[in-house]
Design a protein around this motif. Structure first.
Motif, PDB file in Angstrom:
ATOM      1  N   GLY A  68      76.474  41.894  51.770  1.00  0.00           N
ATOM      2  CA  GLY A  68      77.000  42.610  52.934  1.00  0.00           C
ATOM      3  C   GLY A  68      78.477  42.978  52.774  1.00  0.00           C
ATOM      4  O   GLY A  68      79.280  42.152  52.367  1.00  0.00           O
ATOM      5  N   TYR A 118      71.942  44.303  52.204  1.00  0.00           N
ATOM      6  CA  TYR A 118      71.446  42.929  52.209  1.00  0.00           C
ATOM      7  C   TYR A 118      71.780  42.223  50.891  1.00  0.00           C
ATOM      8  O   TYR A 118      71.824  42.847  49.851  1.00  0.00           O
ATOM      9  CB  TYR A 118      69.931  42.905  52.495  1.00  0.00           C
ATOM     10  N   THR A 140      72.757  39.224  57.585  1.00  0.00           N
ATOM     11  CA  THR A 140      73.084  39.607  56.211  1.00  0.00           C
ATOM     12  C   THR A 140      73.732  38.408  55.514  1.00  0.00           C
ATOM     13  O   THR A 140      74.183  37.476  56.190  1.00  0.00           O
ATOM     14  CB  THR A 140      74.084  40.782  56.178  1.00  0.00           C
TER      15      THR A 140
END
Ligand code: ASP
Ligand code: MG
Length: 425
Positions: free
Chosen positions: A164, A161, A203
């Protein structure tokens, strides 16, 4: 890989959609390319991402008051843009935006997950969703027919996160099969900055990552070109705020552009170039205020002129790391030092070693730097020097060095044939 010769990828950043007037200017720019096969990648409006970062923090801290205030501020900002843009208040765009805000509100009512970065991505990604919904609706109303698509259906990442990592094979397959056929028929508006993990969670690709998104799409499409539309004439040979006589570079090689971006020129995100270079896709940096002007072309350029180019990275901190046990700073110590930096996620901008010490220059990014210093201090004697500047001059000559470092103290310096880097104060 099938090349789609005709497709152009355009990227519009936050400044180009910072208010209603700016969005209508985007429509004017696009008017010139109406007949083209276009993928339009848009980031969040103005400073929305910063505001959403604050919102994510307030949510995570369960600070209800701050959360409500920031949410209201973001909502009002977008509603004002919509009102300034769309003629009929019956437009379903109003409901659309309304629904998105309700969705975000629901998310904010649920208790946060432990992983801050996960929460961050779920919240901060809304900036791009809001902006593209609004831009797409406005363009349709303006007569530029387009389809809104969710970038998360194409950009496949792992679950790191806030940073990404792109699954290139999967992403390319999705783009080829699901996006390209649509682009051959109509203009598509989509988001920069966001993607989706294998577990179907949103993400993000790292701050300012929309340029990178544009490059990922272009790579997957085998696009004809990418254009980043900015509020500057193109890539300059120095930040005009720091170097008032900076001039625009007409042409730039991929490698020159990578170095510039990597060492702190903010005009292009550093990750943008390599995917383009690998497929030989030219990148234009142009002004959305003067769309007819040529801007800067980044390509395998052979006609690049080697004029001195100045890149300045401010707020640097220099760490001098020395052993306490009289051991030399060689392989074993170096590998321990590197792993400490890596475990704190602190990227080294410049480094130099001698027998008994190791000096590195990094961005002075708050708390993580304090934690890094604490951990290094367990093993080593540490000296730091704050508020320094990392100056990189590409294609330097004596006059250029003289001009940029005059009256400054030089703390560290490295040169190769084409590039000189100094940490100065
Ligand atoms: N909106 C994101 C940011 O501000 C991505 C971008 O603008 O490129 O970081
Ligand atoms: Mg932005």
């Amino acid at each position: 890989m099938q090349m789609a010769k005709g497709i152009k990828v355009f990227k519009f950043g936050g400044a180009s959609v910072k208010n209603a007037e700016a969005v209508s200017n985007v429509a004017e720019v696009l008017q010139r390319f109406k007949g083209d096969q276009l993928l339009v990648v848009v980031s969040a409006m103005g400073k929305t991402t910063n505001a959403l970062e604050r919102l994510a923090q307030a949510y995570y801290n369960r600070d209800e008051e701050a959360k409500d205030a920031i949410y209201a501020e973001i909502r009002k900002f977008h509603e004002d843009v919509v009102t300034g843009l769309l003629k009929s208040s019956s437009s379903h765009t109003y409901d659309d935006i309304e629904n998105l805000f309700i969705e975000l509100e629901c998310l904010l009512e649920t208790p946060p997950e432990n992983d801050f970065n996960y929460n961050y991505d779920q919240i901060v990604s809304y900036g791009e969703i809001f902006s593209t919904r609004i831009v797409s609706a406005y363009l349709n109303e303006y007569g530029i027919r387009n389809r809104w698509m969710d970038a998360r259906n194409f950009i496949s990442t792992d679950n790191t996160y806030r940073e990404g990592k792109v699954d290139w094979l999967q992403t390319e397959a999705l783009i080829q099969h699901k996006l390209k056929p649509i682009l051959q028929k109509q203009i598509v508006v989509t988001q920069g900055f966001i993607g989706q993990s294998k577990e179907h969670a949103t993400t993000t690709l790292g701050r300012e990552g929309s340029d990178y998104s544009a490059a990922i799409f272009a790579y997957g499409l085998g696009a004809q070109s990418v254009t980043i539309w900015k509020d500057v004439a193109g890539v300059m040979n120095g930040d005009p705020k720091l170097f008032p006589d900076a001039i625009k570079l007409d042409e730039l090689s991929y490698s020159h552009a990578i170095e510039m971006a990597y060492y702190g020129a903010t005009v292009i995100h550093p990750k943008t170039i390599q995917p383009l270079q690998s497929r030989n896709i030219p990148l234009y940096v142009k002004s959305f205020l003067d769309p007819g002007a040529p801007g800067t072309l980044v390509s395998t350029s052979i006609s690049e002129t080697h004029i001195p180019t100045f890149i300045s990275k401010q707020d640097q901190i220099l760490f001098s790391i020395a052993s306490r046990d009289f051991s030399f700073i060689v392989e074993d110590n170096l590998s321990r030092i590197f792993s400490i930096f890596a475990s704190h996620g602190v990227r080294i901008n410049l480094m130099q070693n001698s027998a008994i010490s190791f000096t590195v220059c990094v961005d002075n990014k708050g708390e993580e730097i304090d934690r890094l210093r604490d951990e290094l201090s367990i093993h080593y004697a540490i000296r730091t020097n704050e508020h320094a500047e990392l100056l990189t001059i590409m294609y330097y000559d004596d006059a250029a060095i003289q001009k940029a470092t005059q009256g400054k103290e030089i703390l560290m310096e490295q040169r190769t044939r084409f590039t000189i880097q100094s940490v100065i104060k």
